[in-house]
Write a protein that holds these residues in place. Structure first.
Motif, mmCIF file in Angstrom:
data_model
loop_
_atom_site.group_PDB
_atom_site.id
_atom_site.type_symbol
_atom_site.label_atom_id
_atom_site.label_comp_id
_atom_site.label_asym_id
_atom_site.label_seq_id
_atom_site.Cartn_x
_atom_site.Cartn_y
_atom_site.Cartn_z
ATOM 1 N N GLU A 177 0.697 -1.199 -0.250
ATOM 2 C CA GLU A 177 0.066 0.023 0.106
ATOM 3 C C GLU A 177 0.954 1.301 0.133
ATOM 4 O O GLU A 177 0.764 2.279 -0.576
ATOM 5 N N SER A 178 1.786 1.276 0.896
ATOM 6 C CA SER A 178 2.783 2.512 0.703
ATOM 7 C C SER A 178 3.475 2.570 -0.660
ATOM 8 O O SER A 178 3.590 3.634 -1.284
ATOM 9 N N ALA A 179 4.108 1.685 -1.136
ATOM 10 C CA ALA A 179 4.566 1.677 -2.359
ATOM 11 C C ALA A 179 3.439 2.157 -3.403
ATOM 12 O O ALA A 179 4.010 3.217 -4.541
ATOM 13 N N LEU A 180 2.242 1.872 -3.443
ATOM 14 C CA LEU A 180 1.211 2.071 -4.201
ATOM 15 C C LEU A 180 1.009 3.626 -4.004
ATOM 16 O O LEU A 180 0.555 4.305 -4.960
ATOM 17 N N ALA A 194 -2.258 11.372 -10.056
ATOM 18 C CA ALA A 194 -3.463 10.491 -9.790
ATOM 19 C C ALA A 194 -4.527 10.979 -11.166
ATOM 20 O O ALA A 194 -5.244 10.068 -11.100
ATOM 21 N N ASP A 195 -4.279 11.931 -11.617
ATOM 22 C CA ASP A 195 -5.237 12.080 -12.855
ATOM 23 C C ASP A 195 -4.683 11.422 -14.288
ATOM 24 O O ASP A 195 -5.165 11.702 -15.250
ATOM 25 N N ARG A 217 -4.418 6.572 -11.871
ATOM 26 C CA ARG A 217 -5.730 5.962 -11.566
ATOM 27 C C ARG A 217 -5.663 4.335 -11.631
ATOM 28 O O ARG A 217 -6.198 3.787 -10.588
ATOM 29 N N ARG A 218 -4.744 3.573 -12.271
ATOM 30 C CA ARG A 218 -4.799 2.274 -12.151
ATOM 31 C C ARG A 218 -3.896 1.874 -10.793
ATOM 32 O O ARG A 218 -4.318 1.046 -10.237
ATOM 33 N N THR A 267 -5.749 -0.028 -7.534
ATOM 34 C CA THR A 267 -5.036 -1.229 -6.974
ATOM 35 C C THR A 267 -4.621 -0.888 -5.474
ATOM 36 O O THR A 267 -4.781 -1.742 -4.732
ATOM 37 N N LEU A 268 -4.315 0.469 -4.953
ATOM 38 C CA LEU A 268 -4.083 0.610 -3.760
ATOM 39 C C LEU A 268 -5.516 0.399 -2.881
ATOM 40 O O LEU A 268 -5.674 -0.196 -1.784
ATOM 41 N N ALA A 269 -6.702 0.928 -3.608
ATOM 42 C CA ALA A 269 -7.911 0.692 -3.106
ATOM 43 C C ALA A 269 -8.193 -0.763 -2.628
ATOM 44 O O ALA A 269 -8.958 -1.382 -1.923
#
Length: 172
Positions: free
Chosen positions: A121-124, A133-134, A139-140, A144-146
């Protein structure tokens, strides 16, 4: 026969075990673990420990049962202990190590994935920041983080439910 040794002596119930049948199970279950991504030797060692009545065998017993070298056993149990699937103990009154499968090994293995998920999660998060983020890649990364945050939350809740369910099935 040494403590932990299974052979054809049988189980605590006094039934005799067929070594060939046990060996066939060990190899078949190990093959399933390999297919799921585990290395072959740790899979065989884990399956052998799981199939032993005591849940614990020495390195010599594992080597003899699986017909492998001490070095192969050593590397495999190192991996399995790192994955929290096997514990190394000292055989009472001896200098020999005893390798024991955890009574709740799947719980232990999954519960210890929490640290891995947090690192991912930290790496993502860094990836989302770095890529923007845009952007499509950002976004991918965010999706993946979510997903991993969702899995982490669900894993904690699932393991809590398992503890309760396990107690109803097997007691404390």
């Amino acid at each position: 026969m040494p403590k932990g040794s299974e052979g054809s002596e049988g189980s605590a119930e006094g039934t005799r075990r067929d070594d060939e049948v046990v060996s066939r199970f060990v190899e078949q279950f190990a093959a399933q673990l390999v297919e799921a991504g585990m290395a072959r030797m740790p899979a065989r060692i884990f399956a052998a420990l799981l199939a032993s009545d005591s849940g614990a065998l020495t390195s010599a017993e594992l080597g003899k049962q699986l017909q492998v070298s001490p070095a192969a056993v050593s590397g495999a149990v190192r991996y399995l202990t790192q994955q929290h699937m096997v514990a190394r103990e000292r055989e009472p009154g001896s200098r020999r190590d005893l390798f024991r499968v955890h009574s709740n090994q799947w719980y232990e293995a999954l519960a210890n994935r929490d640290g891995v998920l947090k690192r991912w999660e930290s790496a993502l998060r860094d990836g989302v920041s770095s890529l923007g983020a845009d952007t499509p890649a950002g976004r991918r990364m965010a999706e993946t983080l979510a997903f991993f945050e969702f899995v982490e939350h669900e894993l904690v809740a699932m393991l809590d439910r398992w503890r309760v369910h396990r107690e109803t099935l097997f007691g404390k």
